[in-house]
Scaffold this motif. Structure first.
Motif, PDB file in Angstrom:
ATOM      1  N   LEU A   7       3.021 -18.336 -32.730  1.00  0.00           N
ATOM      2  CA  LEU A   7       3.742 -18.519 -31.471  1.00  0.00           C
ATOM      3  C   LEU A   7       4.072 -19.989 -31.233  1.00  0.00           C
ATOM      4  CD1 LEU A   7       4.895 -17.371 -28.867  1.00  0.00           C
ATOM      5  CD2 LEU A   7       2.602 -17.569 -27.833  1.00  0.00           C
ATOM      6  N   ALA A   8       3.151 -20.888 -31.568  1.00  0.00           N
ATOM      7  CA  ALA A   8       3.410 -22.319 -31.417  1.00  0.00           C
ATOM      8  C   ALA A   8       4.548 -22.761 -32.326  1.00  0.00           C
ATOM      9  CB  ALA A   8       2.141 -23.110 -31.730  1.00  0.00           C
ATOM     10  N   VAL A   9       4.593 -22.201 -33.533  1.00  0.00           N
ATOM     11  CA  VAL A   9       5.673 -22.536 -34.465  1.00  0.00           C
ATOM     12  C   VAL A   9       7.023 -22.129 -33.894  1.00  0.00           C
ATOM     13  CG1 VAL A   9       6.615 -22.090 -36.758  1.00  0.00           C
ATOM     14  CG2 VAL A   9       4.148 -22.361 -36.462  1.00  0.00           C
ATOM     15  N   ARG A  10       7.113 -20.923 -33.366  1.00  0.00           N
ATOM     16  CA  ARG A  10       8.382 -20.439 -32.787  1.00  0.00           C
ATOM     17  C   ARG A  10       8.765 -21.237 -31.556  1.00  0.00           C
ATOM     18  NH1 ARG A  10       6.106 -15.418 -34.111  1.00  0.00           N
ATOM     19  NH2 ARG A  10       5.390 -15.058 -31.977  1.00  0.00           N
ATOM     20  N   ALA A  11       7.775 -21.550 -30.703  1.00  0.00           N
ATOM     21  CA  ALA A  11       8.073 -22.260 -29.454  1.00  0.00           C
ATOM     22  C   ALA A  11       8.624 -23.656 -29.725  1.00  0.00           C
ATOM     23  CB  ALA A  11       6.810 -22.342 -28.603  1.00  0.00           C
ATOM     24  N   VAL A  12       8.005 -24.385 -30.641  1.00  0.00           N
ATOM     25  CA  VAL A  12       8.465 -25.736 -30.966  1.00  0.00           C
ATOM     26  C   VAL A  12       9.884 -25.703 -31.523  1.00  0.00           C
ATOM     27  CG1 VAL A  12       8.112 -27.701 -32.510  1.00  0.00           C
ATOM     28  CG2 VAL A  12       6.175 -26.716 -31.291  1.00  0.00           C
ATOM     29  N   ALA A  13      10.127 -24.791 -32.459  1.00  0.00           N
ATOM     30  CA  ALA A  13      11.462 -24.698 -33.058  1.00  0.00           C
ATOM     31  C   ALA A  13      12.514 -24.346 -32.010  1.00  0.00           C
ATOM     32  CB  ALA A  13      11.456 -23.657 -34.178  1.00  0.00           C
ATOM     33  N   ALA A  14      12.205 -23.427 -31.113  1.00  0.00           N
ATOM     34  CA  ALA A  14      13.177 -23.000 -30.096  1.00  0.00           C
ATOM     35  C   ALA A  14      13.459 -24.105 -29.086  1.00  0.00           C
ATOM     36  CB  ALA A  14      12.669 -21.745 -29.386  1.00  0.00           C
ATOM     37  N   VAL A  15      12.408 -24.799 -28.624  1.00  0.00           N
ATOM     38  CA  VAL A  15      12.586 -25.838 -27.593  1.00  0.00           C
ATOM     39  C   VAL A  15      13.410 -27.001 -28.124  1.00  0.00           C
ATOM     40  CG1 VAL A  15      11.371 -27.587 -26.245  1.00  0.00           C
ATOM     41  CG2 VAL A  15      10.523 -25.232 -26.286  1.00  0.00           C
ATOM     42  N   PHE A  16      13.053 -27.516 -29.282  1.00  0.00           N
ATOM     43  CA  PHE A  16      13.761 -28.692 -29.797  1.00  0.00           C
ATOM     44  C   PHE A  16      15.145 -28.344 -30.328  1.00  0.00           C
ATOM     45  CE2 PHE A  16       9.500 -30.321 -29.523  1.00  0.00           C
ATOM     46  CZ  PHE A  16       9.695 -31.630 -29.109  1.00  0.00           C
ATOM     47  N   LEU A  17      15.341 -27.107 -30.769  1.00  0.00           N
ATOM     48  CA  LEU A  17      16.690 -26.679 -31.137  1.00  0.00           C
ATOM     49  C   LEU A  17      17.578 -26.626 -29.907  1.00  0.00           C
ATOM     50  CD1 LEU A  17      18.733 -25.640 -33.188  1.00  0.00           C
ATOM     51  CD2 LEU A  17      17.825 -23.330 -32.818  1.00  0.00           C
ATOM     52  N   ALA A  18      17.030 -26.182 -28.772  1.00  0.00           N
ATOM     53  CA  ALA A  18      17.804 -26.148 -27.530  1.00  0.00           C
ATOM     54  C   ALA A  18      18.183 -27.561 -27.083  1.00  0.00           C
ATOM     55  CB  ALA A  18      17.009 -25.435 -26.439  1.00  0.00           C
ATOM     56  N   ALA A  20      18.450 -30.295 -28.957  1.00  0.00           N
ATOM     57  CA  ALA A  20      19.439 -30.839 -29.895  1.00  0.00           C
ATOM     58  C   ALA A  20      20.803 -30.210 -29.689  1.00  0.00           C
ATOM     59  CB  ALA A  20      18.959 -30.628 -31.334  1.00  0.00           C
ATOM     60  N   SER A  21      20.838 -28.922 -29.357  1.00  0.00           N
ATOM     61  CA  SER A  21      22.117 -28.233 -29.157  1.00  0.00           C
ATOM     62  C   SER A  21      22.858 -28.790 -27.950  1.00  0.00           C
ATOM     63  CB  SER A  21      21.879 -26.732 -28.982  1.00  0.00           C
ATOM     64  OG  SER A  21      21.260 -26.171 -30.118  1.00  0.00           O
ATOM     65  N   ALA A 245       4.722 -28.503 -40.455  1.00  0.00           N
ATOM     66  CA  ALA A 245       5.963 -27.834 -40.060  1.00  0.00           C
ATOM     67  C   ALA A 245       6.377 -28.219 -38.646  1.00  0.00           C
ATOM     68  CB  ALA A 245       5.790 -26.317 -40.173  1.00  0.00           C
ATOM     69  N   ILE A 246       5.418 -28.251 -37.740  1.00  0.00           N
ATOM     70  CA  ILE A 246       5.730 -28.550 -36.330  1.00  0.00           C
ATOM     71  C   ILE A 246       6.244 -29.977 -36.184  1.00  0.00           C
ATOM     72  CG2 ILE A 246       4.661 -28.954 -34.077  1.00  0.00           C
ATOM     73  CD1 ILE A 246       2.952 -26.480 -34.537  1.00  0.00           C
ATOM     74  N   PHE A 247       5.541 -30.959 -36.749  1.00  0.00           N
ATOM     75  CA  PHE A 247       5.948 -32.352 -36.579  1.00  0.00           C
ATOM     76  C   PHE A 247       7.241 -32.658 -37.347  1.00  0.00           C
ATOM     77  CE2 PHE A 247       1.393 -33.010 -35.442  1.00  0.00           C
ATOM     78  CZ  PHE A 247       1.618 -33.497 -34.165  1.00  0.00           C
ATOM     79  N   SER A 248       7.487 -31.968 -38.442  1.00  0.00           N
ATOM     80  CA  SER A 248       8.752 -32.159 -39.157  1.00  0.00           C
ATOM     81  C   SER A 248       9.918 -31.655 -38.308  1.00  0.00           C
ATOM     82  CB  SER A 248       8.721 -31.419 -40.495  1.00  0.00           C
ATOM     83  OG  SER A 248       7.734 -31.942 -41.343  1.00  0.00           O
ATOM     84  N   ASN A 249       9.727 -30.525 -37.639  1.00  0.00           N
ATOM     85  CA  ASN A 249      10.772 -30.009 -36.752  1.00  0.00           C
ATOM     86  C   ASN A 249      10.987 -30.927 -35.563  1.00  0.00           C
ATOM     87  OD1 ASN A 249      11.763 -28.160 -34.369  1.00  0.00           O
ATOM     88  ND2 ASN A 249      12.271 -27.067 -36.252  1.00  0.00           N
ATOM     89  N   ILE A 250       9.899 -31.424 -34.988  1.00  0.00           N
ATOM     90  CA  ILE A 250      10.016 -32.350 -33.849  1.00  0.00           C
ATOM     91  C   ILE A 250      10.731 -33.627 -34.272  1.00  0.00           C
ATOM     92  CG2 ILE A 250       8.702 -33.790 -32.243  1.00  0.00           C
ATOM     93  CD1 ILE A 250       6.590 -31.603 -32.148  1.00  0.00           C
ATOM     94  N   GLU A 251      10.400 -34.131 -35.452  1.00  0.00           N
ATOM     95  CA  GLU A 251      11.042 -35.361 -35.939  1.00  0.00           C
ATOM     96  C   GLU A 251      12.561 -35.215 -36.016  1.00  0.00           C
ATOM     97  OE1 GLU A 251      11.744 -37.719 -40.125  1.00  0.00           O
ATOM     98  OE2 GLU A 251      10.133 -36.238 -39.983  1.00  0.00           O
ATOM     99  N   THR A 252      13.022 -34.146 -36.661  1.00  0.00           N
ATOM    100  CA  THR A 252      14.462 -33.961 -36.821  1.00  0.00           C
ATOM    101  C   THR A 252      15.120 -33.639 -35.493  1.00  0.00           C
ATOM    102  OG1 THR A 252      13.969 -33.047 -39.008  1.00  0.00           O
ATOM    103  CG2 THR A 252      16.210 -32.790 -38.189  1.00  0.00           C
ATOM    104  N   GLY A 253      14.477 -32.796 -34.685  1.00  0.00           N
ATOM    105  CA  GLY A 253      15.046 -32.447 -33.386  1.00  0.00           C
ATOM    106  C   GLY A 253      15.155 -33.640 -32.459  1.00  0.00           C
ATOM    107  N   LEU A 254      14.107 -34.467 -32.425  1.00  0.00           N
ATOM    108  CA  LEU A 254      14.150 -35.666 -31.589  1.00  0.00           C
ATOM    109  C   LEU A 254      15.184 -36.656 -32.098  1.00  0.00           C
ATOM    110  CD1 LEU A 254      10.451 -36.544 -30.669  1.00  0.00           C
ATOM    111  CD2 LEU A 254      12.271 -35.784 -29.145  1.00  0.00           C
ATOM    112  N   GLY A 255      15.309 -36.761 -33.422  1.00  0.00           N
ATOM    113  CA  GLY A 255      16.308 -37.677 -33.978  1.00  0.00           C
ATOM    114  C   GLY A 255      17.720 -37.291 -33.564  1.00  0.00           C
TER     115      GLY A 255
END
Length: 354
Positions: A7-18, A20-21, A245-255
């Motif tokens: 659930l944490a994996v999905r939540a992080v990906a969804a929040v930072f994708l939103a 970035a979008s 996985a989580i911090f890699s997604n946060i890195e790219t999303g924040l960038g």
């Protein structure tokens, strides 16, 4: 052993994708509708965003099949499917991260005039791109055949392929993380140097430097991920490597988020024109922006005293008449806009007696 972090994996990906979008769409709106100059940095950032969508989608898909869960709780099919999604995450992360940094570098280079600053940007960009490409190539060749990357956790498929030593992959990720952090820190410092000596009000300097330096926030996720890289050795792969996985997604999303936010100044100026007016002129010709746009401010700090409207528009007007041997000389001198830049208009009328 029933602990589940999917659930944490999905939540992080969804929040930072939103996040970035939203910022990417606003960036495209500003460049296409307000500024009307869609540059290379914008196109590369959109491409990075597309790879980030691929990355986040694969991350969410992997969490549905087993990422974040212990191997003992998964079937062979769930293991191999989750690991295949993980492989796609690696590809999306490597390419998206590199493109994001290239876009940010082009954006900063566009407003950088100092030769030393430009050389520094080119050098750190070359480091991070080289390390990123090496990491990307290593991901593709680390297992033979490639499919063995996700089949190796299956109890049925074990031994039907081979992978290189995991320490080589870890060293490559360490190098990419170090160069990424160096790049982000450099981008954080340069905006301060860019606006330090400019004739701007202090609050405007802080606002501009903050906008330009926002792209460095991704370094927080990069540094936070480094201590978890050794978990790549763990046999319980899908559970132990969740933090990577989580911090890699946060890195790219924040960038992507911060890099796009730094371009939204024209949109902010529409809401507070008095704050942002004349602090960041951009020269454009035929819809194409120049290679560098110096940051400057028209009003000087010592000229912050309010000026009456009449004086700002017309200045002080005086009229003189002088007598001469052959007639009269009349002068009407009306300096316009006494503050920088100054424009003077002088009208002369000669009157002679007959």
């Amino acid at each position: 052993m029933a602990e589940d972090r999917s659930l944490a994996v999905r939540a992080v990906a969804a929040v930072f994708l939103a996040l970035a979008s939203v910022t990417t769409m606003l960036r495209c709106y500003v460049r296409l509708r307000i500024v009307k100059a869609f540059g290379w940095d914008d196109g590369i950032m959109v491409l990075a965003y597309l790879f980030y969508i691929f990355f986040s989608g694969a991350m969410i898909g992997g969490s549905l099949w087993g990422t974040g869960k212990h191997l003992v709780d998964l079937t062979n099919h769930q293991r191999t499917t989750a690991m295949e999604y993980w492989f796609y995450c690696d590809i999306g992360y490597a390419v998206g991260s590199i493109l994001c940094k290239i876009s940010v570098a082009i954006f900063i280079l566009r407003i950088t005039i100092d030769r030393i600053h430009r050389i520094v940007i080119f050098v750190v960009l070359a480091f991070v791109v080289t390390a990123g490409l090496a990491f990307f190539i290593l991901l593709l060749v680390q297992c033979h055949p490639i499919a063995y990357f996700w089949l190796r956790l299956s109890t049925v498929e074990q031994g039907k392929g081979s992978c290189i030593n995991i320490n080589i992959v870890m060293d490559s990720l360490y190098a990419f993380s170090a160069t990424s952090a160096l790049f982000d820190m450099t981008i954080a410092v340069l905006p301060i140097l860019l606006v330090r000596k400019l004739k701007m009000h202090r609050d405007v300097k802080i606002a501009v430097a903050s906008l330009l330096g926002m792209a460095c926030v991704a370094s927080v996720a990069v540094i936070a991920r480094i201590p978890f890289i050794p978990t790549l050795r763990n046999e319980d792969w899908l559970y132990e490597t969740v933090n990577i996985a989580i911090f890699s997604n946060i890195e790219t999303g924040l960038g992507i988020f911060a890099g796009s936010m730094a371009t939204l100044r024209p949109l902010l100026r529409q809401f507070r024109p008095s704050t942002y007016q004349h602090t960041w002129p951009s020269s454009s010709r035929g819809g194409q922006r120049s290679k560098s746009m110096p940051l400057q401010s028209t009003p000087r700090e010592e000229d912050s005293r309010p000026i009456p409207l009449e004086d700002r528009l017309y200045g002080s007007t005086f009229f003189t008449v002088e007598a001469g041997n052959d007639g009269y000389f009349a002068g009407d001198q009306a300096p316009i806009l006494p503050k920088q830049p100054q424009i003077s208009v002088k009208r002369e009328v000669h009157v002679t007696t007959v």
